[in-house]
Design a protein around this motif. Sequence first.
Motif, PDB file in Angstrom:
ATOM      1  N   PRO A   1       0.799  -1.228   0.000  1.00  0.00           N
ATOM      2  CA  PRO A   1       0.000   0.000   0.000  1.00  0.00           C
ATOM      3  C   PRO A   1       0.835   1.283   0.000  1.00  0.00           C
ATOM      4  O   PRO A   1       0.496   2.244  -0.698  1.00  0.00           O
ATOM      5  N   ARG A   2       1.917   1.312   0.780  1.00  0.00           N
ATOM      6  CA  ARG A   2       2.751   2.522   0.806  1.00  0.00           C
ATOM      7  C   ARG A   2       4.219   2.121   0.811  1.00  0.00           C
ATOM      8  O   ARG A   2       4.635   1.229   1.540  1.00  0.00           O
ATOM      9  N   LEU A   3       5.012   2.786  -0.004  1.00  0.00           N
ATOM     10  CA  LEU A   3       6.459   2.582  -0.053  1.00  0.00           C
ATOM     11  C   LEU A   3       7.100   3.948  -0.235  1.00  0.00           C
ATOM     12  O   LEU A   3       6.832   4.630  -1.230  1.00  0.00           O
ATOM     13  N   GLU A   4       7.927   4.354   0.732  1.00  0.00           N
ATOM     14  CA  GLU A   4       8.594   5.657   0.641  1.00  0.00           C
ATOM     15  C   GLU A   4      10.039   5.504   1.113  1.00  0.00           C
ATOM     16  O   GLU A   4      10.393   4.537   1.796  1.00  0.00           O
ATOM     17  N   ALA A   5      10.874   6.485   0.760  1.00  0.00           N
ATOM     18  CA  ALA A   5      12.303   6.414   1.068  1.00  0.00           C
ATOM     19  C   ALA A   5      12.757   7.674   1.774  1.00  0.00           C
ATOM     20  O   ALA A   5      12.229   8.772   1.539  1.00  0.00           O
ATOM     21  N   PHE A   6      13.748   7.500   2.647  1.00  0.00           N
ATOM     22  CA  PHE A   6      14.437   8.636   3.252  1.00  0.00           C
ATOM     23  C   PHE A   6      15.928   8.399   3.081  1.00  0.00           C
ATOM     24  O   PHE A   6      16.495   7.475   3.670  1.00  0.00           O
ATOM     25  N   ASP A   7      16.583   9.219   2.265  1.00  0.00           N
ATOM     26  CA  ASP A   7      18.031   9.124   2.035  1.00  0.00           C
ATOM     27  C   ASP A   7      18.479   7.688   1.750  1.00  0.00           C
ATOM     28  O   ASP A   7      19.487   7.218   2.305  1.00  0.00           O
ATOM     29  N   GLY A   8      17.738   6.972   0.917  1.00  0.00           N
ATOM     30  CA  GLY A   8      18.125   5.622   0.527  1.00  0.00           C
ATOM     31  C   GLY A   8      17.556   4.533   1.409  1.00  0.00           C
ATOM     32  O   GLY A   8      17.676   3.348   1.092  1.00  0.00           O
ATOM     33  N   LEU A   9      16.905   4.893   2.522  1.00  0.00           N
ATOM     34  CA  LEU A   9      16.297   3.905   3.411  1.00  0.00           C
ATOM     35  C   LEU A   9      14.842   3.710   2.986  1.00  0.00           C
ATOM     36  O   LEU A   9      14.057   4.667   2.972  1.00  0.00           O
ATOM     37  N   LEU A  10      14.469   2.478   2.643  1.00  0.00           N
ATOM     38  CA  LEU A  10      13.133   2.179   2.131  1.00  0.00           C
ATOM     39  C   LEU A  10      12.243   1.655   3.251  1.00  0.00           C
ATOM     40  O   LEU A  10      12.605   0.700   3.948  1.00  0.00           O
ATOM     41  N   PHE A  11      11.083   2.281   3.395  1.00  0.00           N
ATOM     42  CA  PHE A  11      10.117   1.880   4.415  1.00  0.00           C
ATOM     43  C   PHE A  11       8.792   1.545   3.730  1.00  0.00           C
ATOM     44  O   PHE A  11       8.402   2.185   2.750  1.00  0.00           O
ATOM     45  N   GLY A  12       8.075   0.561   4.305  1.00  0.00           N
ATOM     46  CA  GLY A  12       6.757   0.205   3.809  1.00  0.00           C
ATOM     47  C   GLY A  12       5.715   0.348   4.890  1.00  0.00           C
ATOM     48  O   GLY A  12       6.021   0.293   6.085  1.00  0.00           O
ATOM     49  N   ASN A  13       4.445   0.529   4.450  1.00  0.00           N
ATOM     50  CA  ASN A  13       3.349   0.678   5.400  1.00  0.00           C
ATOM     51  C   ASN A  13       2.127  -0.044   4.826  1.00  0.00           C
ATOM     52  O   ASN A  13       1.769   0.146   3.660  1.00  0.00           O
ATOM     53  N   LEU A  14       1.493  -0.883   5.635  1.00  0.00           N
ATOM     54  CA  LEU A  14       0.313  -1.628   5.196  1.00  0.00           C
ATOM     55  C   LEU A  14      -0.939  -0.771   5.170  1.00  0.00           C
ATOM     56  O   LEU A  14      -1.963  -1.183   4.614  1.00  0.00           O
ATOM     57  N   ASP A  15      -0.871   0.407   5.769  1.00  0.00           N
ATOM     58  CA  ASP A  15      -2.049   1.278   5.880  1.00  0.00           C
ATOM     59  C   ASP A  15      -2.024   2.336   4.768  1.00  0.00           C
ATOM     60  O   ASP A  15      -1.196   3.243   4.800  1.00  0.00           O
ATOM     61  N   PRO A  16      -2.938   2.240   3.794  1.00  0.00           N
ATOM     62  CA  PRO A  16      -2.928   3.243   2.716  1.00  0.00           C
ATOM     63  C   PRO A  16      -3.239   4.654   3.210  1.00  0.00           C
ATOM     64  O   PRO A  16      -2.899   5.624   2.547  1.00  0.00           O
ATOM     65  N   GLY A  17      -3.866   4.781   4.380  1.00  0.00           N
ATOM     66  CA  GLY A  17      -4.188   6.095   4.917  1.00  0.00           C
ATOM     67  C   GLY A  17      -3.181   6.614   5.927  1.00  0.00           C
ATOM     68  O   GLY A  17      -3.451   7.622   6.607  1.00  0.00           O
ATOM     69  N   ALA A  18      -2.036   5.978   6.023  1.00  0.00           N
ATOM     70  CA  ALA A  18      -1.028   6.385   7.011  1.00  0.00           C
ATOM     71  C   ALA A  18      -0.448   7.753   6.662  1.00  0.00           C
ATOM     72  O   ALA A  18      -0.432   8.152   5.488  1.00  0.00           O
ATOM     73  N   PRO A  19       0.049   8.490   7.669  1.00  0.00           N
ATOM     74  CA  PRO A  19       0.743   9.745   7.356  1.00  0.00           C
ATOM     75  C   PRO A  19       1.993   9.466   6.525  1.00  0.00           C
ATOM     76  O   PRO A  19       2.469   8.330   6.457  1.00  0.00           O
ATOM     77  N   SER A  20       2.522  10.493   5.881  1.00  0.00           N
ATOM     78  CA  SER A  20       3.728  10.314   5.069  1.00  0.00           C
ATOM     79  C   SER A  20       4.893   9.870   5.948  1.00  0.00           C
ATOM     80  O   SER A  20       4.886  10.090   7.173  1.00  0.00           O
ATOM     81  N   LEU A  21       5.886   9.259   5.316  1.00  0.00           N
ATOM     82  CA  LEU A  21       7.083   8.855   6.058  1.00  0.00           C
ATOM     83  C   LEU A  21       7.744  10.067   6.703  1.00  0.00           C
ATOM     84  O   LEU A  21       8.202  10.005   7.856  1.00  0.00           O
ATOM     85  N   GLU A  22       7.794  11.174   5.981  1.00  0.00           N
ATOM     86  CA  GLU A  22       8.421  12.384   6.519  1.00  0.00           C
ATOM     87  C   GLU A  22       7.708  12.841   7.795  1.00  0.00           C
ATOM     88  O   GLU A  22       8.345  13.191   8.787  1.00  0.00           O
ATOM     89  N   GLU A  23       6.380  12.813   7.766  1.00  0.00           N
ATOM     90  CA  GLU A  23       5.621  13.206   8.954  1.00  0.00           C
ATOM     91  C   GLU A  23       5.829  12.196  10.074  1.00  0.00           C
ATOM     92  O   GLU A  23       5.924  12.556  11.247  1.00  0.00           O
ATOM     93  N   TRP A  24       5.872  10.931   9.731  1.00  0.00           N
ATOM     94  CA  TRP A  24       6.073   9.871  10.725  1.00  0.00           C
ATOM     95  C   TRP A  24       7.408  10.051  11.451  1.00  0.00           C
ATOM     96  O   TRP A  24       7.502   9.902  12.665  1.00  0.00           O
ATOM     97  N   LEU A  25       8.444  10.375  10.699  1.00  0.00           N
ATOM     98  CA  LEU A  25       9.776  10.519  11.292  1.00  0.00           C
ATOM     99  C   LEU A  25       9.865  11.761  12.165  1.00  0.00           C
ATOM    100  O   LEU A  25      10.437  11.732  13.260  1.00  0.00           O
ATOM    101  N   GLY A  26       9.337  12.870  11.701  1.00  0.00           N
ATOM    102  CA  GLY A  26       9.389  14.107  12.475  1.00  0.00           C
ATOM    103  C   GLY A  26      10.830  14.534  12.760  1.00  0.00           C
ATOM    104  O   GLY A  26      11.719  14.425  11.908  1.00  0.00           O
ATOM    105  N   GLU A  27      11.081  14.964  13.973  1.00  0.00           N
ATOM    106  CA  GLU A  27      12.382  15.550  14.337  1.00  0.00           C
ATOM    107  C   GLU A  27      13.517  14.531  14.400  1.00  0.00           C
ATOM    108  O   GLU A  27      14.683  14.928  14.448  1.00  0.00           O
ATOM    109  N   ILE A  28      13.201  13.232  14.387  1.00  0.00           N
ATOM    110  CA  ILE A  28      14.288  12.245  14.423  1.00  0.00           C
ATOM    111  C   ILE A  28      15.103  12.286  13.125  1.00  0.00           C
ATOM    112  O   ILE A  28      16.229  11.783  13.070  1.00  0.00           O
TER     113      ILE A  28
END
Length: 440
Positions: A147-174
């Motif tokens: 459902p969702r596949l996004e990358a941060f600086d070459g790190l690939l993350f997946g999410n089973l929830d199509p309505g999940a917040p973006s990876l960028e929002e999920w990461l926040g200040e970290i």
Amino acid sequence: MLRLSDGVRAKLEELAQGVEEGLLPAWIFNDPDLFELEKERIFSRSWVYLAHESEIPKPGDYVLRYILNNPYIVVRGEDGQVRAFLDMCRHRGMRVCRAEAGNASHFRCPFHGWTYRNDGALVGVPAEREAFAGDLRKEEWGLVPLPRLEAFDGLLFGNLDPGAPSLEEWLGEIRWYLELITKRSPAGLEVLGPPQRWVVPTDWKLALETFISDSYHTLMTHRSLIELGIAPKDAKYAMYGEQIHVPGKGHGAMVVGAPPGAQLPPFWGYPEEMMERARASYPTKEQWEVAKETRILLITLFPNFSIHNPIRRPDHKYPRPVPMLTFRVWHPLGPGRIEIFSWGLVEKDAPEWFKEKARHSYLRFFGSSGTFEQDDTEIWSHVAQNAASTQGGRVRLYYRMGLHLAPDPNWPGPGVAYGLNFTDANLRNFHRRYLEMLLA
């Protein structure tokens, strides 16, 4: 959505009280009911680390990765785009990919021969005209995408929830702390071979706790390594640093410098030319100022991805400590059972001799046969056993270390920082987020 029984509701109420008091019930580390809830409300909604882009550099390169018990083919298509598909034929449900990694332009089901291009499209059906008489619309029966596949600086993350917040929002200040690793070189990172994998009879949260907050355990768990001269002489070496967490996200980091009086090389012991590249590469001056004094860095992203970047001597013959970098996923297999995925990584533009030393350092200390790893997994397995016992599960565990500390107002990075690493602040923050997702 999973309907909560009265028993599970009572457990969540006990957990909520424990989080506020800093006294967690031991059963959270091995409880079948809680694990079912974690599958639905944590791992089916969270961004889970899958792979590093350097694992699939060429068109057709793929790796198999997992979110819960779901196998996903993470593949770079002929157009260079990275995609992820459930490894399941749309005809009868057989796996279409039988290797953990490789290169393929197509994936063919061994059951009836349905064939898919590496962009997921169904392109081949044996005896299509005779068997389906024009009724099968192949364009509607491609592999099921993640459902969702996004990358941060070459790190690939997946999410089973199509309505999940973006990876960028999920990461926040970290992200600021992740960049201490990913922006250290403009060339980025590369993996040192496929991940090592091994199964441990423990809970994913217990393993994660060690990497998000528990520097305190080095005093005892790794004492033999101090006595052997592998770790710094000062047994409290992991105490000298900042512990930072991101409120509301569950993420945490530990930034540790050299113990007082210790003679350790600057900037993790990187060669001078790599140090200068890092100085120019970091997005902010503050990140460089923090990084140049760091000797050990740990970052953990909620729910189950950790990064460890210490300096260690790769063997007794080499005179200098070398930085080693490992990524790891605490993959839940069941209550009290995990599979650890562990990668060694290094800067892509590092000299070859340095890459080899970094690989040796990783394998010696934090690979599947690493000395630190052996110490940790032995401890974790017994804690999980006790957590499932009839009496041990009722015990409340102490998570109040560092409650006397006030945040460090001078820390230059984002998040809430404490100027002493012997604190459970990151753990309390993690478990607040964990409980919030279980109740949502």
